[in-house]
Enzyme design. Structure first.
Site, short mmCIF file in Angstrom:
data_model
loop_
_atom_site.label_atom_id
_atom_site.label_comp_id
_atom_site.label_asym_id
_atom_site.label_seq_id
_atom_site.Cartn_x
_atom_site.Cartn_y
_atom_site.Cartn_z
N ASP A 136 0.82 -1.22 0.00
CA ASP A 136 0.00 0.00 0.00
C ASP A 136 0.86 1.27 0.00
OD1 ASP A 136 1.10 -0.20 2.51
OD2 ASP A 136 -0.77 0.01 3.62
N HIS A 138 3.28 2.00 2.23
CA HIS A 138 3.74 2.50 3.54
C HIS A 138 5.25 2.37 3.68
CE1 HIS A 138 3.10 -1.66 5.71
NE2 HIS A 138 4.30 -1.60 5.20
N GLU A 143 1.11 4.30 7.68
CA GLU A 143 0.10 3.80 6.77
C GLU A 143 -0.50 4.93 5.94
OE1 GLU A 143 0.33 0.77 6.51
OE2 GLU A 143 -0.41 -0.42 8.20
P1 PGA Z 1 8.30 -6.92 3.45
O1 PGA Z 1 7.58 -5.72 4.18
O2 PGA Z 1 9.75 -6.56 3.36
O3 PGA Z 1 8.07 -8.11 4.32
O4 PGA Z 1 7.66 -7.04 2.10
C1 PGA Z 1 7.86 -4.41 3.80
C2 PGA Z 1 6.94 -3.47 4.51
O5 PGA Z 1 5.76 -3.82 4.76
O6 PGA Z 1 7.37 -2.35 4.82
#
Ligand code: PGA
Length: 261
Positions: A136, A138, A143
Site C-alpha cells: 500500500d 507504507h 500507513e
Molecule cells: P516486506 O515488508 O519486506 O516483508 O515485504 C515491507 C513493509 O511492509 O514495509
C-alpha cells in the site's frame, strides 16, 4: 531520486550492503536506521558476511529500528526484537547499548516515542535509513493517510498490512497485532540518506506510485521524492510498472562509467 534496477534479489542486497559498508568505512560511528520484513534479510546476510569474512567492524555503530508491534512481548517469535536478533544483531558486533528498537512494552507510549526521537537526535541523527515498502506504499508503519510530517508515534495498522503480515503468524490475520509504534515520516525524512529496497511483482505498483506518482499521504513512500538523497534499489519485477526503466538503467550505467574513470 536515484533508481538502481538489478536482475536479482541477491544483487540488490549486495548493492545496499556495499553502500552501508562504504559509509561505515568512512564513519565508524555510523548511525543506521534499520527495517524488518522479508526485503532486508538479504542485506543483513551480506553485512554479516562482511563482518565475519572481511572484518567489517560494527563496534561503534548505533542503530534505530523503524517500528515494532505493540501487544506482543519482545521475546515473541514474530516481534521485531526477535527478527533483528535472528537476522542481524546476534551475528555482528554492535554493542547492546547502541541498539534501539521501539519498546513494545512501554507503559507510557507517548513518553517513549518522545524519548526515541530524543535518542536519535542525541546520536547525531540517522546517517542511512533502510526502508522496505508495503504493497500500500507504507514506509515503516506509516500507513496511508499518515501526516507527511509525522514523528514517532502509536499507529493502527491497515487491513492490507494485517493481511500481508499474517503470513508470519501462520496465516492468521487476527493474530497480527493491530497497533504498532513507528518512526514518523518526518523522522525518516531527516535521515541523511534513505535506501528504499523492494523486490517482486507484489511491490511493482507501490514502487511506481512512490517513484513516479504524485506526492501524497495516500502513498507515504512518495514523500521520498522530496528527500535529497534517496537511493531506490529494486529488482526487475518490482520495477515492472515504472515508465522510465530504460532511463534509470542508463543513468546508473553512466554513474558507474564515471566512477571507473
Ligand atoms: P516486506 O515488508 O519486506 O516483508 O515485504 C515491507 C513493509 O511492509 O514495509
Amino acid at each position: 531520486m536515484e533508481i538502481i534496477i538489478q536482475s536479482t534479489y541477491k544483487q540488490l542486497a549486495t548493492i545496499a550492503s556495499e553502500i552501508i559498508r562504504d559509509a561505515l568505512l568512512k564513519k565508524p560511528d555510523l548511525v543506521l536506521g534499520l527495517a524488518t520484513g522479508s526485503t532486508p534479510i538479504g542485506l543483513y546476510k551480506a553485512l554479516v558476511r562482511m563482518y565475519k569474512e572481511d572484518g567489517l567492524d560494527f563496534s561503534s555503530v548505533t542503530t534505530f529500528n523503524l517500528d515494532e508491534y505493540v501487544g506482543i512481548p519482545c521475546e515473541h517469535p514474530q516481534s521485531y526484537h526477535t527478527f533483528m536478533a535472528n537476522h542481524f544483531f546476534d551475528h555482528v558486533n554492535i554493542s547492546m547499548k547502541n541498539r534501539h528498537i521501539p519498546q513494545n512494552t512501554a507503559e507510557n507510549h507517548e513518553a517513549f516515542c518522545a524519548a526515541y526521537e530524543e535518542a536519535i537526535a542525541r546520536a547525531g541523527g540517522i546517517d542511512i535509513q533502510v526502508l522496505g515498502i508495503g504493497t500500500d506504499g507504507h514506509i515503516g508503519f506509516n500507513e496511508v493517510g499518515s501526516s507527511l510530517a509525522s514523528r514517532t508515534r502509536i499507529v493502527t495498522l491497515t487491513e492490507s498490512t494485517l493481511v500481508a503480515n499474517a503470513s508470519h503468524f501462520e496465516g492468521d490475520m487476527s493474530a497480527v497485532p493491530e497497533i504498532a509504534i513507528t518512526m514518523g515520516i518526518g523522522t525518516i525524512m531527516e535521515a541523511k540518506q534513505c535506501l528504499l529496497l523492494a523486490n517482486g511483482t507484489s511491490k511493482s505498483e507501490a514502487i511506481a506510485k512512490a517513484v513516479e506518482g504524485p506526492i501524497t499521504s495516500m502513498v507515504p513512500a512518495s514523500i521520498l521524492q522530496m528527500h535529497p538523497n534517496t537511493v531506490t534499489i529494486i529488482d526487475e519485477s518490482a520495477a515492472s510498472d515504472l515508465k522510465e526503466v530504460e532511463y534509470y538503467k542508463r543513468s546508473y550505467a553512466n554513474k558507474l562509467k564515471l566512477q571507473s574513470q
